[in-house]
Design an enzyme around this catalytic site. Structure first.
Site, PDB file in Angstrom:
ATOM      1  N   ARG A   1       0.970  10.366   0.061  1.00 16.21           N
ATOM      2  CA  ARG A   1       1.323  11.480   0.960  1.00 16.21           C
ATOM      3  C   ARG A   1       2.519  12.267   0.455  1.00 16.21           C
ATOM      4  O   ARG A   1       2.790  13.376   0.913  1.00 16.21           O
ATOM      5  CB  ARG A   1       1.627  10.943   2.368  1.00 16.21           C
ATOM      6  CG  ARG A   1       0.401  10.377   3.038  1.00 16.21           C
ATOM      7  CD  ARG A   1       0.716   9.724   4.368  1.00 16.21           C
ATOM      8  NE  ARG A   1      -0.298   8.741   4.669  1.00 16.21           N
ATOM      9  CZ  ARG A   1      -0.261   7.903   5.693  1.00 16.21           C
ATOM     10  NH1 ARG A   1       0.748   7.929   6.542  1.00 16.21           N
ATOM     11  NH2 ARG A   1      -1.234   7.040   5.869  1.00 16.21           N
TER      12      ARG A   1
ATOM     13  N   LYS B   1     -11.772  -0.106   5.361  1.00 15.81           N
ATOM     14  CA  LYS B   1     -10.639   0.140   6.260  1.00 15.81           C
ATOM     15  C   LYS B   1     -11.208   0.703   7.561  1.00 15.81           C
ATOM     16  O   LYS B   1     -12.120   1.530   7.523  1.00 15.81           O
ATOM     17  CB  LYS B   1      -9.701   1.143   5.592  1.00 15.81           C
ATOM     18  CG  LYS B   1      -8.663   1.780   6.516  1.00 15.81           C
ATOM     19  CD  LYS B   1      -7.653   2.577   5.709  1.00 15.81           C
ATOM     20  CE  LYS B   1      -6.817   3.484   6.607  1.00 15.81           C
ATOM     21  NZ  LYS B   1      -5.407   3.520   6.199  1.00 15.81           N
TER      22      LYS B   1
ATOM     23  N   GLU C   1       0.886  -1.176   0.000  1.00 14.30           N
ATOM     24  CA  GLU C   1       0.000   0.000   0.000  1.00 14.30           C
ATOM     25  C   GLU C   1       0.915   1.215   0.000  1.00 14.30           C
ATOM     26  O   GLU C   1       1.533   1.539   1.011  1.00 14.30           O
ATOM     27  CB  GLU C   1      -0.920   0.029   1.228  1.00 14.30           C
ATOM     28  CG  GLU C   1      -1.810   1.273   1.221  1.00 14.30           C
ATOM     29  CD  GLU C   1      -2.547   1.548   2.529  1.00 14.30           C
ATOM     30  OE1 GLU C   1      -2.761   0.626   3.327  1.00 14.30           O
ATOM     31  OE2 GLU C   1      -2.902   2.729   2.744  1.00 14.30           O
TER      32      GLU C   1
END
Ligand code: 3PG
Length: 209
Positions: A46, A130, A42
């Protein structure tokens, strides 16, 4: 629509949440993570290097499942898919992200933090989510409470999940994966110590039952 089969068929149920600091780190960092034993990546958006890392990982490691994390808006959603992401993960969910998913249904985990978020995911046809930030929100006991109300939903908790607790969480049938940034400690990444990063990750997998 249903993304169940994709996430149930991940080659590993523990996934590193990876933030690549800059372009120079893309190749050595991804190489070290895969050499350490990770088969699901993953890679967060960012940093600007995130998209490059997704493209690199897809090209260099076709045997891995490569996804994008920290997908915050439809622009991220599109950019990640264009870069080759096979799945997408968001810390929460917005109407515009649900619309982006409806228009282009790549396997996606919206983030949930409460029962209303879960109801919205279900309303939008999703039964895998999630749970973030998992420990702050009550950890495993909280997920067990939701499982009673949403028996058909399964969870990928991240946020404060300790590596040594991964197996215990995965033993619960409503948890299909767990994620964490512990795979990539900031000191090793900032030092560019890729050999040590590989060894750190290999040590986790050696201890994982
Ligand atoms: C995430 O994006 O899922 C979290 O930052 C991972 O949480 P952790 O850093 O507590 O493992």
């Amino acid at each position: 629509m249903n993304t169940t089969s994709f996430f149930n068929e991940l080659p590993q149920q523990v996934m590193p949440v990876i933030t690549v600091p800059n372009d120079d780190a893309v190749k050595p960092m991804i190489d070290a993570i895969v050499a350490g034993g990770c088969k699901v990546l993953e890679i967060t958006l960012r940093t600007p290097a995130g998209l490059k890392a997704i493209s690199y990982a897809r090209e260099a490691y076709p045997e891995c499942a490569v996804g994008a994390g920290s997908v915050l808006n439809p622009d991220h959603y599109k950019a990640a898919v264009d870069a080759g992401a096979q799945f997408l993960i968001s810390p929460g969910a917005t109407d515009s992200l649900y619309a982006a998913h409806k228009a282009n249904p790549v396997p996606w985990l919206p983030g949930v933090a409460n029962a209303s978020d879960l109801m919205k995911a279900v309303e939008n046809g999703l039964d895998q989510v999630k749970f973030f930030p998992a420990m702050t929100l009550g950890g495993l006991p909280a997920i067990k409470n939701y499982a009673g109300v949403f028996p058909h939903v399964s969870f990928c908790p991240t946020g404060g999940v300790k590596p040594e607790a991964a197996s215990e969480w995965l033993a619960e049938k409503m948890i299909f994966a767990v994620g964490g940034s512990w795979f990539t400690p900031a000191d090793l990444v900032n030092a560019g110590d890729w050999k040590a990063l590989e060894a750190h990750i290999a040590k986790f997998w050696a201890s994982f039952k």
